[in-house]
Write a protein that holds these residues in place. Structure first.
Motif, PDB file in Angstrom:
ATOM      1  N   CYS B  41     104.761 116.021  88.820  1.00 21.97           N
ATOM      2  CA  CYS B  41     104.710 116.706  90.065  1.00 21.97           C
ATOM      3  C   CYS B  41     105.775 117.911  89.981  1.00 21.97           C
ATOM      4  N   GLY B  42     106.792 117.805  89.302  1.00 21.16           N
ATOM      5  CA  GLY B  42     107.663 118.873  89.135  1.00 21.16           C
ATOM      6  C   GLY B  42     108.824 118.989  90.230  1.00 21.16           C
ATOM      7  N   CYS B  46     107.422 112.156  92.349  1.00 19.74           N
ATOM      8  CA  CYS B  46     106.469 110.882  91.568  1.00 19.74           C
ATOM      9  C   CYS B  46     107.290 110.156  90.739  1.00 19.74           C
ATOM     10  N   GLY B  47     108.379 110.651  90.297  1.00 20.22           N
ATOM     11  CA  GLY B  47     109.357 109.806  89.309  1.00 20.22           C
ATOM     12  C   GLY B  47     108.822 109.629  88.034  1.00 20.22           C
ATOM     13  N   CYS B  49     109.304 111.648  85.422  1.00 22.83           N
ATOM     14  CA  CYS B  49     110.267 112.137  84.619  1.00 22.83           C
ATOM     15  C   CYS B  49     111.533 111.439  84.663  1.00 22.83           C
ATOM     16  N   CYS B  61     113.176 116.302  86.103  1.00 21.71           N
ATOM     17  CA  CYS B  61     112.717 117.691  86.817  1.00 21.71           C
ATOM     18  C   CYS B  61     113.539 118.344  87.676  1.00 21.71           C
TER      19      CYS B  61
HETATM   20  S1  FES Z   1     107.835 115.181  87.512  1.00 13.89           S
HETATM   21 FE1  FES Z   1     107.680 114.140  89.444  1.00 13.89          FE
HETATM   22  S2  FES Z   1     109.528 113.406  90.063  1.00 13.89           S
HETATM   23 FE2  FES Z   1     109.966 114.779  88.198  1.00 13.89          FE
END
Ligand code: FES
Ligand code: FES
Lengths: 603, 160
Positions: B41-42, B46-47, B49, B61
């Protein structure tokens, strides 16, 4: 290799020499030392939509005794890398650990129309079994000749052929094939084993890709690295239908390491680091002409009813007038079903490498052969000069079939003269998603008065899979919040190849269905997609999780059927029915958000 | 600002020359070729990363690379020790706690941090601790089971 213990997916790494010489081909197949290979019969119209090119094998048994399965299917979580290997292991009488899978590589695998959710095992599996049966017949013939006995006396077990009248007399596949090369085309003349003789299928087997996926070893398209590769970030319009009025690319072109490419409508910023490319793109000033479209996710239904193309008939059978007369009760209601996103955790990604008249692309796609055609058409190359390799796909759910990112990567790689990765951001993923209505079977309802217990039931027959789902919900009348406490879901899947895999798929379908039934709804206005990330577009979370029980009806008489999607399609109906049973109001609009529940309770 | 940045990555000292404002996620995935941590998700929602920094789960991220100078970063690639998988990895395999697997690295790293803070989590505590990590394939039920199994294993209550 660390991973010797499990069947694994392997990706031949080389990007060059796509037109293989025959010798090169045999070498790649590991057949120089001998072995058995079964090809797709060229032009066999019963299984393939289009004649495959000559060099496509289904499987090979090498002189090392290992079996490789080649399939144009891809692994996106649905578990084919395991279930297809199980089928092969059964048919050939080898342990699962002796089977390697090569999936979704257009150079090595037979043509395939695409991997669509739950149907891989159902359709591809049958043909694969056939190929394996023929390979087994070849091996038995070879052993019969070697022992000078009738082939009927021989059986296969653990990669060996054994004489049933003298069990000391046996020979391994490796011994048999050493130095000999047997090539066969699929004839359909040999019958696969009946389900009763399967020993690997039907038993709980862990996913063969699990180890790679818990160690970080598993490669997805975005994990492939090539020397000198660049990462591209593409300029996107703020709304569908917007046209570019003006743009200033001069400043960004001066940023260290940045390469700007403009090719008609495709404007991209490339950099050796993806985050730097994004940063540079963010600085680009562009002005857009926005379309004058007013429709949004609330007015869409009215819009569709009045101006849209007349209703689409998804399936047509039976006689509704007759049915109405026979039915004990009739209902007439309008059901509204909002659009939902596929939203796989891995956004669309591709890495393209173009060398002269040849291209290799690593893609996150459900249709590698479609991607090959798209690249060939876009770059003006021959199909055989384009190779699409599909590493593990991080979820697809039917949304990764259009290959837009593959075409973008291929165009940019050609213009940049270097390998280029295009990996969509989450925002791009939402913007270009092909939204779909949430549930096909929302309209189920059973006539009864609410009991206050919050119990619901729904059934469906989805492409040959029979499903019955029961749910128990709690509804908070004050907030409108629905918590699903328990879901019991029964499936008749025919012969179950991998029971745990099937359960896993069904649990996934139930969870996805929860999102569609309760929360997921894409909001748009004109051509703008208002949901750009998971902060506003809510996916099901751990805290939503009901107690889930899955029941598999054992039915080996029927060929394996798909699972996963069928469960999704019952969730809207089962929860709506359970909500009705709990609080006595019927919702006609999905998702059943707290606001909608509250509004319905007030009426 | 370009700087020479040093930290420990999966037990080995590393030095990268990079703009120190860059996100840890991309320095790991591109400069260092460690691709276990994923982009989902950047924006920190979302978790996918998730990595450990000094034992704590952080979203790579959302973490600038300069924030990890001198610290210990562990990614999914660093959990296997001398050919032996971490109990969480074993438990994820045992319970088939993944489908596409794209969330698995973030899930395991998050669970790692959770178990180091609370070695005896209840089911409810696991659910609360993991709630920010998304899984589109719907492997939630098995992920909870796997974390519970790993917790028992790490406390020495079960033989694996
Ligand atoms: S890419 Fe989703 S929380 Fe970092
Ligand atoms: S396994 Fe696919 S997102 Fe979790």
């Amino acid at each position: 290799m660390k991973n010797k213990e499990t069947a694994r997916q392997s990706f031949p790494p080389t990007a060059s020499s796509l037109k293989l010489s025959r010798r090169e081909f045999l070498k790649r197949m590991g057949l120089l030392g001998g072995g058995v290979v079964v090809y797709v019969s060229v032009g066999d119209p019963s299984s393939w939509a289009q004649p495959p090119t000559d060099f496509n094998a289904f499987l090979r048994i090498g002189a090392d005794g290992r079996v490789i399965c080649f399939s144009g299917k891809i692994e996106m979580g649905q578990g084919v890398v395991t279930s297809l290997a199980q089928m092969l292991a059964d048919e050939l009488g080898v342990p699962l650990t002796s089977v390697d899978m090569v999936l979704g590589d257009t150079l090595l695998c037979p043509y395939d129309r695409g991997t669509f959710g739950s149907l891989s095992t159902k359709y591809f599996g049958a043909t694969l079994r056939q190929a394996a049966a023929e390979a087994r017949a070849v091996l038995i013939q070879m052993a019969a000749a070697r022992f000078a006995v009738a082939p009927e006396r021989l059986s296969v077990r653990d990669g060996q052929i054994i004489d049933s009248q003298n069990t000391n007399r046996k020979v391994t596949y490796a011994q048999l094939t050493r130095g000999k090369r047997i090539e066969r085309h699929l004839t359909h003349r040999v019958s696969p084993l009946p389900a009763s003789r399967h020993t690997v299928s039907g038993r709980a087997t862990g996913r063969t890709d699990a180890r790679q996926k818990v160690t970080g070893e598993a490669r997805y398209a975005g994990d492939i690295r090539l020397p000198d590769m660049l990462y591209a970030k593409i300029l996107r319009p703020p709304a569908h239908g917007a046209t570019l009025k003006s743009i200033n690319l001069e400043d960004v072109g001066k940023v260290d390491g940045v390469k700007v490419i403009r090719d008609g409508d495709l404007i991209a910023v490339l950099h050796p680091y993806p985050d730097e490319a994004q940063k540079a793109l963010d600085q680009v000033q562009a002005e857009w002409d926005l379309p004058d479209a007013k429709v949004d996710n609330r007015t869409i239904f009215e819009h569709l009813l009045h101006s849209g193309p007349s209703e689409e008939i998804a399936a047509d059978s039976g006689d509704i007038a007759k049915g109405k007369k026979m039915a004990a009760q009739n209902f007439d209601s309008t059901y509204l079903n909002h659009y939902v996103a596929h939203a796989p955790m891995e956004p669309h990604t591709a890495l393209a490498h173009v060398e002269g008249q040849k291209a290799t692309v690593w893609a996150s796609t459900q249709t590698p052969f479609g991607a090959r055609e798209d690249v060939a058409r876009t770059l003006g190359l021959a199909s055989r000069d384009v190779r699409v390799i599909t590493p593990f796909v991080g979820g697809g759910f039917g949304g990764k079939t259009r290959n837009q990112q593959v075409i973008e990567a291929a165009r940019l790689a050609t213009l940049a003269g270097k390998p280029v990765q295009v990996a969509w951001t989450r925002q791009e993923e939402f913007f270009y998603d092909t939204f779909r209505p949430a549930a096909a079977k929302f309209g189920h309802r059973f006539a009864k008065t609410p009991t206050g217990k919050g119990l619901g039931l729904a059934c469906t027959d989805y492409k040959g899979t029979y499903v019955a789902t029961m749910a128990e919900v709690e509804v908070d009348k004050k907030t409108g919040h629905v918590q699903v406490a328990r879901v019991v879901c029964a499936h008749d899947l025919g012969e179950v190849i991998n029971p745990e895999g099937a359960r896993l798929q069904i649990e996934g379908g139930i969870t996805m269905g929860l999102g569609y039934a309760l929360r997921e709804e894409i909001r748009f206005k004109g051509g703008r997609i208002l949901d750009a990330n998971f902060d506003t577009y809510e996916l099901p979370r751990f805290s939503w999780l009901p107690q889930i029980e899955t029941i598999l009806v054992d039915n080996p008489a029927m060929a394996p059927q798909g699972c996963g999607e069928p469960a999704i399609t019952t969730m809207g109906a089962v929860i709506a029915n359970a909500v009705y049973d709990a609080v006595g109001v019927r919702l006609f609009e999905l998702p059943m958000t707290p606001q909608r529940i509250k509004a319905a309770l007030k009426l | 600002m370009k700087a020479s940045i040093q930290f420990k990555l999966n037990d080995k000292p590393v030095t990268v020359v990079a703009d120190d404002g860059r996100p840890l996620l991309w320095v790991l995935r591109t400069d260092l070729g460690v691709t276990g941590p994923k982009y989902g998700c950047g924006e920190g929602v979302c978790g996918a990363c998730t990595v450990l920094v000094d034992g704590q789960a952080v979203l790579a991220c959302q973490t600038g690379v300069k924030e990890v100078i001198g610290k210990e970063v562990v990614t999914i690639e660093g959990l296997e020790k001398n050919g032996t998988l971490h109990p969480l990895q074993k438990a994820f395999i045992k319970h088939d706690a993944l489908q596409c697997g794209f969330c698995a690295s973030g899930m395991i790293m998050k669970a790692h941090s959770l178990l180091s803070e609370n070695p005896t989590p209840s089911r409810q505590e696991i659910i609360e601790g993991m709630d920010e990590n998304l899984c589109r394939c719907g492997a939630h039920k098995r992920i909870i089971l796997a974390i519970d199994t790993a917790a028992q294993d790490m406390r020495g209550e079960r033989k694996s």
